[in-house]
Design a protein around this motif. Structure first.
Motif, mmCIF file in Angstrom:
data_model
loop_
_atom_site.group_PDB
_atom_site.id
_atom_site.type_symbol
_atom_site.label_atom_id
_atom_site.label_comp_id
_atom_site.label_asym_id
_atom_site.label_seq_id
_atom_site.Cartn_x
_atom_site.Cartn_y
_atom_site.Cartn_z
ATOM 1 N N LEU A 72 0.831 -1.307 0.070
ATOM 2 C CA LEU A 72 0.182 0.055 0.059
ATOM 3 C C LEU A 72 1.143 1.283 0.100
ATOM 4 O O LEU A 72 0.544 2.311 -0.756
ATOM 5 N N VAL A 73 1.960 1.201 0.750
ATOM 6 C CA VAL A 73 2.766 2.413 0.706
ATOM 7 C C VAL A 73 3.436 2.404 -0.638
ATOM 8 O O VAL A 73 3.706 3.775 -1.119
ATOM 9 N N GLY A 74 3.953 1.577 -0.999
ATOM 10 C CA GLY A 74 4.689 1.593 -2.383
ATOM 11 C C GLY A 74 3.892 1.730 -3.677
ATOM 12 O O GLY A 74 4.107 2.685 -4.117
ATOM 13 N N TYR A 75 2.691 1.660 -3.610
ATOM 14 C CA TYR A 75 1.722 1.874 -4.442
ATOM 15 C C TYR A 75 1.171 3.364 -4.516
ATOM 16 O O TYR A 75 1.235 4.040 -5.332
ATOM 17 N N ALA A 76 1.059 3.902 -2.969
ATOM 18 C CA ALA A 76 0.792 5.247 -2.857
ATOM 19 C C ALA A 76 1.932 6.103 -3.406
ATOM 20 O O ALA A 76 1.766 7.031 -4.242
ATOM 21 N N VAL A 77 3.159 5.833 -3.189
ATOM 22 C CA VAL A 77 4.393 6.286 -3.728
ATOM 23 C C VAL A 77 4.318 6.515 -5.345
ATOM 24 O O VAL A 77 4.558 7.472 -5.831
ATOM 25 N N LEU A 78 4.312 5.084 -5.702
ATOM 26 C CA LEU A 78 4.584 5.018 -7.249
ATOM 27 C C LEU A 78 3.216 5.975 -8.133
ATOM 28 O O LEU A 78 3.679 6.414 -9.125
ATOM 29 N N ARG A 79 2.073 5.744 -7.595
ATOM 30 C CA ARG A 79 1.051 6.370 -8.432
ATOM 31 C C ARG A 79 1.122 7.802 -8.378
ATOM 32 O O ARG A 79 0.308 8.413 -9.003
ATOM 33 N N ASN A 80 1.893 8.513 -7.318
ATOM 34 C CA ASN A 80 2.180 9.715 -7.319
ATOM 35 C C ASN A 80 3.314 10.336 -8.195
ATOM 36 O O ASN A 80 3.553 11.638 -8.356
ATOM 37 N N LEU A 81 4.003 9.465 -8.797
ATOM 38 C CA LEU A 81 5.383 9.861 -9.515
ATOM 39 C C LEU A 81 4.889 10.263 -10.934
ATOM 40 O O LEU A 81 3.955 9.767 -11.623
ATOM 41 N N PRO A 82 5.348 11.560 -11.590
ATOM 42 C CA PRO A 82 4.850 12.139 -12.682
ATOM 43 C C PRO A 82 5.289 11.654 -13.912
ATOM 44 O O PRO A 82 5.192 12.424 -15.097
ATOM 45 N N TRP A 83 5.878 10.402 -13.946
ATOM 46 C CA TRP A 83 6.371 9.880 -15.415
ATOM 47 C C TRP A 83 5.985 8.645 -15.594
ATOM 48 O O TRP A 83 5.536 7.835 -14.682
ATOM 49 N N MET A 84 6.113 8.159 -16.896
ATOM 50 C CA MET A 84 5.894 6.868 -17.312
ATOM 51 C C MET A 84 6.584 5.784 -16.884
ATOM 52 O O MET A 84 7.952 6.288 -16.719
#
Length: 143
Positions: free
Chosen positions: A121-133
């Protein structure tokens, strides 16, 4: 407090029964209320409203709406983790109720570990907020 009339098997099946009841209720609501509509009574994410950041649950209502309307691509566009997690959550509920095939023991050991879910869940939260493909594909698409 436990009820003296509730047998242990009833207690084991209670989480599954409660979850099934909530799922039926949510399905009925989501069949009739469109979270994509501008005047939808369904609430948005308070974290996103306050910070502009996506939490692991952002897009879940729209994801479930899409699933209820048999739109798998739409559901995946809103919250792919939820779509992928639903079968595992069902397995966990069945395991709690006493259904324990030996073949699933290694998987259940992983799924039962709180640290696993914390990392996911923490990893998903961080990754889905990264602004690149390709990470922008994890954020809910606004329609």
């Amino acid at each position: 407090m436990s009820s003296p009339n509730l047998r242990p098997t009833g207690r084991r099946w209670a989480p599954l029964a409660i979850t099934a009841g909530l799922a039926v209720g949510a399905t009925v609501v989501l069949r009739h209320v469109n979270p994509y509509a501008g005047n939808s009574p369904l609430p948005g994410c308070p974290l996103y409203a306050l910070t502009g950041l996506y939490c692991p649950g952002c897009g879940s209502t729209r994801c479930l709406y899409s699933l209820v309307h048999f739109d798998l691509p739409g559901a995946m566009a809103m919250n792919p983790l939820l779509v992928i997690s639903l079968p595992f959550l069902l397995l966990m509920l069945l395991h709690m109720a006493g259904w324990r095939p030996r073949a699933l023991d290694p998987l259940m050991r992983v799924l039962a570990a709180p640290m696993f879910w914390l990392v996911v869940l923490v990893g998903y939260a961080v990754l889905r907020n990264l602004p690149w493909m390709p990470f922008v594909l994890l954020s809910p698409i606004t329609r």
